[in-house]
Design an enzyme around this catalytic site. Structure first.
Site, PDB file in Angstrom:
ATOM      1  N   SER A   1       0.727  -1.205  -0.157  1.00 36.12           N
ATOM      2  CA  SER A   1       0.127   0.044   0.011  1.00 36.12           C
ATOM      3  C   SER A   1       0.912   1.160  -0.108  1.00 36.12           C
ATOM      4  CB  SER A   1      -1.026   0.055   0.947  1.00 36.12           C
ATOM      5  OG  SER A   1      -1.648  -1.229   1.430  1.00 36.12           O
TER       6      SER A   1
HETATM    7  N1  SAH Z   1       0.143  -5.102   4.306  1.00 37.24           N
HETATM    8  C1  SAH Z   1       1.137  -5.775   3.314  1.00 37.24           C
HETATM    9  C2  SAH Z   1       0.290  -5.168   1.823  1.00 37.24           C
HETATM   10  C3  SAH Z   1       0.087  -6.629   1.158  1.00 37.24           C
HETATM   11  S1  SAH Z   1      -1.316  -6.682  -0.448  1.00 37.24           S
HETATM   12  C4  SAH Z   1       2.452  -5.029   2.787  1.00 37.24           C
HETATM   13  O1  SAH Z   1       2.819  -3.930   3.941  1.00 37.24           O
HETATM   14  O2  SAH Z   1       2.972  -5.500   1.920  1.00 37.24           O
HETATM   15  C5  SAH Z   1      -2.405  -7.701   0.705  1.00 37.24           C
HETATM   16  C6  SAH Z   1      -2.172  -9.348   1.060  1.00 37.24           C
HETATM   17  O3  SAH Z   1      -3.339  -9.688   1.448  1.00 37.24           O
HETATM   18  C7  SAH Z   1      -1.491  -9.994  -0.234  1.00 37.24           C
HETATM   19  O4  SAH Z   1      -0.260 -10.274   0.083  1.00 37.24           O
HETATM   20  C8  SAH Z   1      -2.434 -11.222  -0.286  1.00 37.24           C
HETATM   21  O5  SAH Z   1      -1.998 -12.415  -0.791  1.00 37.24           O
HETATM   22  C9  SAH Z   1      -2.953 -11.131   0.963  1.00 37.24           C
HETATM   23  N2  SAH Z   1      -4.405 -11.759   1.409  1.00 37.24           N
HETATM   24  C10 SAH Z   1      -5.571 -11.724   0.607  1.00 37.24           C
HETATM   25  N3  SAH Z   1      -6.481 -12.585   1.129  1.00 37.24           N
HETATM   26  C11 SAH Z   1      -5.969 -13.061   2.434  1.00 37.24           C
HETATM   27  C12 SAH Z   1      -6.501 -14.050   3.145  1.00 37.24           C
HETATM   28  N4  SAH Z   1      -7.575 -14.609   3.176  1.00 37.24           N
HETATM   29  N5  SAH Z   1      -5.440 -14.409   4.372  1.00 37.24           N
HETATM   30  C13 SAH Z   1      -4.331 -13.915   4.306  1.00 37.24           C
HETATM   31  N6  SAH Z   1      -3.697 -13.054   3.432  1.00 37.24           N
HETATM   32  C14 SAH Z   1      -4.555 -12.674   2.365  1.00 37.24           C
END
Ligand code: SAH
Length: 213
Positions: free
Chosen positions: A60
């Protein structure tokens, strides 16, 4: 790169954009965002933009990370207690949260990213951060109840398991669908009187998916 100075400029920009919580600003200054992105993107690490982190996912924008952290910390003079993050991704936001809380559980469903986050965070030796591989749609009952829950991926609605695992007095911040192709930040507060839900600004997060891959 003099990353300290570049981060200070990023923090000033966050302040100009309305982020005012001193603990959040200090955490944004402390965590080296460039360590969490691909070496080809290091020069963009402190721009207010989301960046690809592999497997179709994105980290993000700094502004969104700071905004959500500020919403979570609202009303807390001290650090947050136990925090659950759904969607570890590259681990950046988890590192920011580790500065703002006593303990962080961060869960990721994609093994490749879970391992990348572990690698990114190894050098930082953050003792109060636990990385988990699993389906975050189910929350993580073993750590419950949580003072705060934050999601970096958005689904149709906020899963009931998250609200169940929130402590009384706790707050959840997550993106959720509010119409066809529309997603907004949603804040859920749990009090002794019940659960209240506030819909905030429009956002664009990657989809929340079930199961591990
Ligand atoms: N906070 C992260 C943002 C990653 S994007 C950072 O700082 O990089 C969001 C993430 O949510 C992705 O990696 C995706 O794989 C994960 N995601 C989506 N659905 C999910 C679920 N049910 N459980 C765990 N992770 C999930």
């Amino acid at each position: 790169m003099d990353s300290q100075a570049v981060r200070a400029a990023m923090v000033r920009k966050l302040e100009a954009q309305g982020v005012s919580n001193p603990a959040v600003l200090a955490a944004m200054q402390a965590v080296e965002r460039h360590r969490f992105v691909d070496s080809a993107l290091v020069n963009q690490a402190y721009e207010d933009t989301s960046l690809p982190i592999g497997l179709g996912q994105t980290i993000s924008k700094p502004n969104v990370v700071a905004r959500m952290a500020e919403l979570l910390c609202h009303g807390h003079a001290d650090k947050l207690g136990r925090v659950l993050e759904i969607g570890t991704g590259c681990g950046y936001q988890a590192a920011v949260l580790s500065h703002l809380s006593r303990e962080v559980y961060s869960i990721e469903r994609l093994r490749g990213l879970h391992e990348r986050a572990r690698e990114n965070l190894r050098m930082l030796r953050i003792a109060n951060l636990h990385l988990l591989l699993g389906d975050g749609m189910l929350g993580y009952p073993r750590g419950a109840p949580y003072a705060a829950i934050i999601a970096a991926a958005g689904g149709e609605d906020v899963p009931a398991a998250w609200v169940d695992q929130l402590a009384v007095g706790g707050r959840l911040v997550a993106p959720a669908a509010t119409g066809p192709g529309r997603q907004n930040l949603v804040v859920i507060d749990k009090t002794a009187q019940g659960v209240s839900r506030t819909v905030l600004e429009a956002v664009h997060f990657v989809p929340l998916k079930s199961g591990i891959a």
